[in-house]
Design an enzyme around this catalytic site. Structure first.
Site, mmCIF file in Angstrom:
data_model
loop_
_atom_site.group_PDB
_atom_site.id
_atom_site.type_symbol
_atom_site.label_atom_id
_atom_site.label_comp_id
_atom_site.label_asym_id
_atom_site.label_seq_id
_atom_site.Cartn_x
_atom_site.Cartn_y
_atom_site.Cartn_z
ATOM 1 N N ARG A 1 0.831 -1.200 0.000
ATOM 2 C CA ARG A 1 0.000 0.000 0.000
ATOM 3 C C ARG A 1 0.870 1.257 0.000
ATOM 4 O O ARG A 1 0.430 2.313 -0.414
ATOM 5 C CB ARG A 1 -0.897 0.028 1.255
ATOM 6 N N ARG B 1 9.829 5.548 -3.296
ATOM 7 C CA ARG B 1 10.225 6.417 -4.413
ATOM 8 C C ARG B 1 11.667 6.854 -4.293
ATOM 9 O O ARG B 1 12.125 7.168 -3.200
ATOM 10 C CB ARG B 1 9.403 7.714 -4.402
ATOM 11 N N ARG C 1 -0.036 5.810 16.337
ATOM 12 C CA ARG C 1 0.158 7.146 15.778
ATOM 13 C C ARG C 1 -0.627 8.177 16.567
ATOM 14 O O ARG C 1 -1.520 7.825 17.338
ATOM 15 C CB ARG C 1 -0.218 7.204 14.291
ATOM 16 N N GLU D 1 -3.739 6.684 18.924
ATOM 17 C CA GLU D 1 -4.415 5.516 18.358
ATOM 18 C C GLU D 1 -3.771 4.237 18.892
ATOM 19 O O GLU D 1 -2.565 4.047 18.749
ATOM 20 C CB GLU D 1 -4.224 5.602 16.837
ATOM 21 N N TYR E 1 -9.892 -5.064 3.034
ATOM 22 C CA TYR E 1 -9.162 -3.846 3.435
ATOM 23 C C TYR E 1 -9.331 -2.797 2.330
ATOM 24 O O TYR E 1 -8.454 -2.536 1.549
ATOM 25 C CB TYR E 1 -7.687 -4.206 3.623
ATOM 26 N N ASP F 1 -10.054 0.910 0.699
ATOM 27 C CA ASP F 1 -9.978 2.359 0.886
ATOM 28 C C ASP F 1 -11.328 2.963 0.514
ATOM 29 O O ASP F 1 -12.147 2.317 -0.148
ATOM 30 C CB ASP F 1 -8.887 2.946 -0.016
HETATM 31 N N1 UDP Z 1 3.327 0.941 7.801
HETATM 32 C C1 UDP Z 1 4.541 0.904 8.441
HETATM 33 N N2 UDP Z 1 5.054 2.047 8.978
HETATM 34 C C2 UDP Z 1 4.394 3.222 8.904
HETATM 35 C C3 UDP Z 1 3.153 3.264 8.239
HETATM 36 C C4 UDP Z 1 2.638 2.095 7.708
HETATM 37 O O1 UDP Z 1 5.160 -0.139 8.543
HETATM 38 O O2 UDP Z 1 4.899 4.218 9.433
HETATM 39 C C5 UDP Z 1 2.790 -0.327 7.249
HETATM 40 C C6 UDP Z 1 1.963 -1.101 8.242
HETATM 41 O O3 UDP Z 1 2.203 -2.468 8.019
HETATM 42 C C7 UDP Z 1 0.562 -0.764 7.850
HETATM 43 C C8 UDP Z 1 0.671 -0.650 6.345
HETATM 44 O O4 UDP Z 1 1.966 -0.091 6.144
HETATM 45 O O5 UDP Z 1 -0.347 -1.753 8.234
HETATM 46 C C9 UDP Z 1 -0.389 0.182 5.678
HETATM 47 O O6 UDP Z 1 -0.386 1.473 6.220
HETATM 48 P P1 UDP Z 1 -1.519 2.538 5.903
HETATM 49 O O7 UDP Z 1 -1.042 3.837 6.363
HETATM 50 O O8 UDP Z 1 -1.941 2.362 4.496
HETATM 51 O O9 UDP Z 1 -2.668 2.018 6.877
HETATM 52 P P2 UDP Z 1 -4.056 2.705 7.267
HETATM 53 O O10 UDP Z 1 -3.907 4.167 7.059
HETATM 54 O O11 UDP Z 1 -5.101 2.043 6.424
HETATM 55 O O12 UDP Z 1 -4.189 2.365 8.708
#
Ligand code: UDP
Length: 374
Positions: free
Chosen positions: A172, A176, A280, A306, A354, A356
């Site tokens: 996801r 880059r 977070r 969270e 899952y 979006d």
């Molecule tokens: N992820 C990570 N570090 C970060 C942010 C995300 O390892 O700082 C990984 C983690 O496994 C997470 C996945 O990337 O479940 C998807 O993150 P996303 O931000 O897409 O999750 P959402 O916003 O749907 O909670």
């Protein structure tokens, strides 16, 4: 003849979009929701002049022009671009993984140097065909970034070792070799001005909505009201967990109003170490640039910590755990669902996916197109 053509169970995005399409096609629609409010998990509530994302941060982003045009009928979108910051024991890194991240991690300056570093670490780990999230992550960004920015965060969020999680979850996130902190690759991105609740309210305009109405507690009476049911709750709950419960991750938020204008200077800061108990912190005002609707600076701020946990009965389900075991169980529930001729299952919980927001809307529009045709 039933009183309604459609009973829509759940006033989140899938339900609201379906209800809008059905009403526009001249159908009689009743929307119900067990909560006291509409908008499902995109629900926002105003606190101290700030639209607080009560069920977690939602940043609308899509490459789908049809979906983008659709949501723009119901809201004006601001120019918010998601650029979360990762905090690893006080070291700050840019997300998603890009040249700013690689420079801070390794001191590399050029894309070639960054690519070489990743390749060196990938090789040392001996990964050729990644089989799980850990191997996928290391092969994408190397061991250092995996250890500092992925492992702790992911294991907190999912409550499982990265070796037991599907690789697609980490895909996801963009990687880059450019200096670009935009978390998403999407062509269109933003937050609805005035909050998501107002957007969903606009979608449901003119449609009958009954809140505090729990479908599963009063199923036969509610079923009798309509010819067809659009069910957006959890599929296992619909079948009274008869094959056993599917697993979900739940999230708990600790929300605080602070008497200061700026707590962390960004909408999202991810705590990527294992030790900090939250995943977070969201500072909601930055989704709207710290301003109220008249463009004035807001004196206070609202933050949400969270905490991720395994779902248990009574909790809100947020994330389906799309591993093999749950995937197989979901297929068995699908089989049961295929015999429910009157009921359509949709959305993140109804399809155990899952999703979006844009994909939920696309899926609801597609289903509405199929059912309402002709
Ligand atoms: N992820 C990570 N570090 C970060 C942010 C995300 O390892 O700082 C990984 C983690 O496994 C997470 C996945 O990337 O479940 C998807 O993150 P996303 O931000 O897409 O999750 P959402 O916003 O749907 O909670």
């Amino acid at each position: 003849m039933s009183q309604y053509d459609y009973l829509v169970v759940g006033a989140g995005l899938y339900g609201a979009v379906f209800a809008r399409q059905a009403a526009d096609a001249g159908k009689k629609v009743l929307v119900i929701d067990k909560r006291p409010n509409i908008a499902g998990n995109v629900y926002t509530k105003k606190i101290e002049g700030i639209n607080v994302h009560i069920y977690g941060a939602h940043i609308f982003h899509t490459n789908n022009k049809e979906v983008w045009d659709y949501v723009n009928r119901f809201a004006v979108f601001n120019r918010f671009t998601n650029s979360p910051v990762a905090n690893y024991h006080g070291e700050l890194y840019s997300l998603p993984f890009n040249m700013y991240t690689f420079n801070r991690m390794w001191g590399v300056v050029t894309p070639e140097e960054a690519a070489a570093k990743i390749e060196e670490q990938r090789k040392a780990a001996g990964i050729t065909a990644p089989k799980n999230l850990e191997e996928q992550a290391i092969s994408l960004v190397g061991t250092d970034i995996y250890e500092k920015l992925i492992k702790g965060y992911t294991e907190k969020q999912w409550g499982r070792p990265c070796t037991e999680l599907p690789a697609f979850i980490i895909k996801r996130l963009p990687v880059r070799l450019t200096f670009d902190n935009n978390y998403f690759n999407a062509l269109y991105q933003g937050i609805p001005v005035g909050g998501y609740t107002k957007m969903v309210e606009n979608m449901l305009s003119g449609i009958e909505v009954r809140l505090n109405t729990d479908y599963l507690k009063d199923r036969s009476a509610l079923d009798a009201l309509a010819d067809k049911v659009i069910y957006t709750g959890a599929i296992d709950a619909f079948f009274d967990y008869q094959l056993g419960p599917l697993q979900y991750r739940s999230v708990r938020f600790e929300t605080e109003v602070l008497d200061k204008p700026n707590f962390q200077g960004n909408a999202a800061v991810n705590y990527t170490d294992r030790e900090t108990p939250w995943t977070r912190i969201i500072e909601h005002k930055w989704f709207e640039f710290g301003k109220d609707e008249n463009g004035n600076d807001l004196p206070k701020t609202v933050i949400s910590r969270e905490f991720s946990s395994e779902w248990k009965p009574g909790d809100e389900p947020y994330y389906p755990v799309n591993d093999e075991k749950n995937g197989a169980l979901y297929q068995r529930y699908r089989e049961l669902a295929s015999h429910e001729n009157k009921v359509v299952f949709g959305g993140r919980l109804g399809e155990y996916k899952y999703y979006d927001m844009d994909a939920v809307i696309a899926s609801s529009l597609k289903k509405a197109g199929e059912l309402l045709e002709g």
